[in-house]
Design a protein around this motif. Structure first.
Motif, PDB file in Angstrom:
ATOM      1  N   ARG A 253       0.827  -1.209   0.000  1.00 32.98           N
ATOM      2  CA  ARG A 253       0.000   0.000   0.000  1.00 32.98           C
ATOM      3  C   ARG A 253       0.863   1.262   0.000  1.00 32.98           C
ATOM      4  O   ARG A 253       0.549   2.241  -0.677  1.00 32.98           O
ATOM      5  N   ILE A 254       1.934   1.232   0.761  1.00 33.29           N
ATOM      6  CA  ILE A 254       2.849   2.383   0.799  1.00 33.29           C
ATOM      7  C   ILE A 254       3.472   2.592  -0.580  1.00 33.29           C
ATOM      8  O   ILE A 254       3.537   3.725  -1.088  1.00 33.29           O
ATOM      9  N   ASP A 255       3.902   1.510  -1.210  1.00 34.64           N
ATOM     10  CA  ASP A 255       4.494   1.596  -2.550  1.00 34.64           C
ATOM     11  C   ASP A 255       3.481   2.123  -3.572  1.00 34.64           C
ATOM     12  O   ASP A 255       3.817   2.953  -4.416  1.00 34.64           O
ATOM     13  N   ALA A 256       2.254   1.649  -3.476  1.00 35.22           N
ATOM     14  CA  ALA A 256       1.204   2.112  -4.391  1.00 35.22           C
ATOM     15  C   ALA A 256       0.937   3.607  -4.185  1.00 35.22           C
ATOM     16  O   ALA A 256       0.764   4.357  -5.155  1.00 35.22           O
ATOM     17  N   ALA A 257       0.922   4.038  -2.946  1.00 32.61           N
ATOM     18  CA  ALA A 257       0.700   5.459  -2.651  1.00 32.61           C
ATOM     19  C   ALA A 257       1.842   6.306  -3.193  1.00 32.61           C
ATOM     20  O   ALA A 257       1.616   7.386  -3.749  1.00 32.61           O
TER      21      ALA A 257
END
Length: 72
Positions: free
Chosen positions: A10-14
């Protein structure tokens, strides 16, 4: 796959979304800048045509510089 992996995804996607949004904003700003330059040059050229040849030295210079900048 544990919770840490899911959170990291999720952090990478954000981060990817933030980077893509920033790139899009920069591209739009560049297009807007060129569009405004062209619009101002056209407006000044129109004003020069409507006022005649005796006036508008500064406007003529600005219009020429705007068109030269557009051609780069």
């Amino acid at each position: 796959m544990d919770v840490n992996d899911i959170v990291q995804e999720r952090i990478d996607a954000a981060r990817r979304k933030i980077a893509n949004d920033k790139k899009r904003r920069l591209e739009l700003a560049e297009a807007r800048k060129h569009g405004l330059t062209r619009r101002h040059a056209q407006k000044l050229a129109h004003l020069l045509r409507s006022q005649g040849t005796g006036q508008g030295g500064a406007a003529r210079t600005y219009a020429r510089e705007a068109q030269e900048g557009e051609n780069r």
